[in-house]
Design an enzyme around this catalytic site. Structure first.
Site, PDB file in Angstrom:
ATOM      1  N   LYS A   1       3.252  -3.576   5.893  1.00  0.00           N
ATOM      2  CA  LYS A   1       2.663  -2.283   5.510  1.00  0.00           C
ATOM      3  C   LYS A   1       2.748  -1.364   6.718  1.00  0.00           C
ATOM      4  O   LYS A   1       2.761  -1.835   7.864  1.00  0.00           O
ATOM      5  CB  LYS A   1       1.195  -2.471   5.118  1.00  0.00           C
ATOM      6  CG  LYS A   1       0.692  -1.410   4.188  1.00  0.00           C
ATOM      7  CD  LYS A   1       1.104  -1.708   2.746  1.00  0.00           C
ATOM      8  CE  LYS A   1       0.687  -0.620   1.788  1.00  0.00           C
ATOM      9  NZ  LYS A   1       0.949  -1.010   0.395  1.00  0.00           N
TER      10      LYS A   1
ATOM     11  N   GLY B   1      -3.356   9.364 -14.315  1.00  0.00           N
ATOM     12  CA  GLY B   1      -2.331   9.786 -13.357  1.00  0.00           C
ATOM     13  C   GLY B   1      -1.053   9.023 -13.642  1.00  0.00           C
ATOM     14  O   GLY B   1      -0.738   8.730 -14.801  1.00  0.00           O
TER      15      GLY B   1
END
Ligand code: NAD
Length: 415
Positions: free
Chosen positions: A105, A219
């Site tokens: 990440k 969304g």
């Protein structure tokens, strides 16, 4: 108030699984920490002529199963412990889907909403240049995440390609189609979730053609989920919410018309023919499938006992608080845990890498077919493990994922 350290939380989850699997202490010790992390400072000449220095990170957690993979977040409250935790979770997620990838990440402490496009491009290029020694198509492949976009991925790919002196589309995924993006990426997260719902419904004997859905959040993840529930299964979506409130219609909502209404008005609320419903009440509706697709920690020990849905499909990350899991499990609510349910996105990102290596691009149908071939076995491996060890689906998912990483470490002779 002391800041919540997400990484300690991720380590605790690992410790629980280490106990179930009776992991060797040396193996456990390797899995408790990231194998590599890079901390960088990125100077950016701002539009007002001043120079600002931004802090960035790239954490590679474990690469026993292959090159590492994981998004880059641009956020004002980013910190390295969050990035470490997310890199551990990427390791387990890629393993759970049986992708030949490890986990990583990245993050930059910045507020992209307050930056101009030129400043953001400079920041993206600065990040790509500074991590170029440890990323690459066969080393570590970033992707978009919170507040990063396909355009930013294209800038980073371009900068990396210039740095190494050749076209390296496969260094990053989530790119626009014109520079090596994959067909089918748009709805991949929701579609992957639908595949797990289909399998769960078979297991529970639910006929999805007659099933009802409630979707919290409208969304990217939530809106595709609502459309696909109708188009893939012929189910009825009876309730939808967003940040401003929600809508209910027992006869089913026309999800496409809801999208148009939201595009016009900015919200799903006041959709003609619906009655209002709150973000709290949607969770307690008597529906077959509840899809949290907005925020974390919405299902807690306070409301878990009131949930009537037969299936909770966690498209959002972390919608269920740890204390709620056992309540749901004991009440027979079938939870499809987040890092299984929403893994369609990373799976199609992996397909993007494969296509970049091939230099040959698949039709959308091909992507859908291959997504199914990854999601379906992943769901069943979690279900079987949950039955074998008599553990809830979330812990079972960790057990499957960690067992596979351990097997790769052992086969490589690391332990
Ligand atoms: P998004 O920003 O596109 O949509 C979020 C939605 O949640 C919006 O409709 C917003 O109105 C709604 N919302 C915000 N606050 C709310 C509130 N208080 N109550 C109810 N609704 C609220 O985000 P997204 O990409 O759809 O992501 C949603 C969740 O899914 C996140 O947890 C994300 O981490 C997870 N997820 C998304 C993807 C993906 O590919 N988009 C992949 C994996 C996980």
């Amino acid at each position: 108030m002391e800041e919540l350290n997400l990484f300690e939380y991720a380590q605790k989850q690992l410790d629980t699984c280490a106990e179930i699997l009776d992991l060797d202490p040396g193996v456990h010790a390797i899995l408790r920490v990231p194998m590599r992390e890079l901390h960088i400072s990125i100077p950016v000449k701002m539009d007002d002529g001043t120079t600002k220095v931004f802090q960035g990170f790239r954490v590679q957690y474990n690469d026993a199963r292959g090159p590492t993979k994981g998004g880059i977040r641009f956020h004002p409250e980013e910190n390295v412990n969050t990035v470490r935790a997310l890199s551990a979770w990427m390791t387990w997620k890629c393993s759970l889907l049986n992708l030949p990838l490890g986990g990583a990440k990245g993050g930059v402490i910045c507020n992209p909403k307050e930056m101009s496009e030129r400043e953001l491009e400079t920041l993206c290029r600065g990040y790509a240049y500074r991590v170029s020694s440890i990323v690459g198509p066969d080393k570590d492949v970033p992707a978009p995440d919170v507040y990063t976009t396909p355009q930013m991925m294209a800038w980073m790919m371009d900068e990396y390609s210039k740095t190494v002196g050749s076209h390296k589309f496969g260094v990053i995924t989530g790119k626009p189609l014109s520079v090596g993006g994959s067909a089918g990426r748009g709805d991949a997260t929701a579609r992957g979730g639908m595949i797990t719902i289909r399998e769960a419904a078979k297991e529970l004997g639910i006929d999805l053609r007659k099933a009802t859905f409630a979707v919290q959040g409208f969304g990217n993840a939530g809106s595709f989920a609502a459309h696909l529930a109708v188009s893939m299964f012929g189910s009825k979506v009876v309730a939808i919410t967003d940040s401003r409130g929600g809508i209910y219609n027992a006869d089913g909502l026309d999800t496409e018309a809801v999208s148009e209404h939201k595009a016009k008005t900015g919200s799903v609320i006041d959709f003609p023919g619906s009655t209002p419903i709150s973000n709290e009440n949607i969770l307690e509706l008597d529906v077959d499938v509840l899809v949290p697709a907005a925020l974390e920690n919405v299902i807690t020990e306070k409301n878990a006992a009131k949930i009537k849905a037969k299936i909770i499909a966690e498209l959002a990350n972390g919608p269920t608080a740890p204390d709620a899991d056992d309540i749901l499990h004991n009440n027979g609510v079938h939870v499809i845990p987040d890092f299984l349910c929403n893994a369609g996105g990373v799976t199609v990102s992996y397909f993007e890498m494969v296509q970049n290596f091939y230099m040959y691009y698949w039709e959308e149908e091909e992507v859908h077919k291959r997504l199914d071939k990854k999601m379906t076995p992943a769901y069943h491996s979690v279900l079987e493990t949950s039955k074998t060890y008599n553990i809830n689906m979330r812990v079972a998912a960790y057990v499957v994922a960690i067992e596979r990483v351990v097997e790769s470490m052992s086969d490589r002779g690391w332990v």
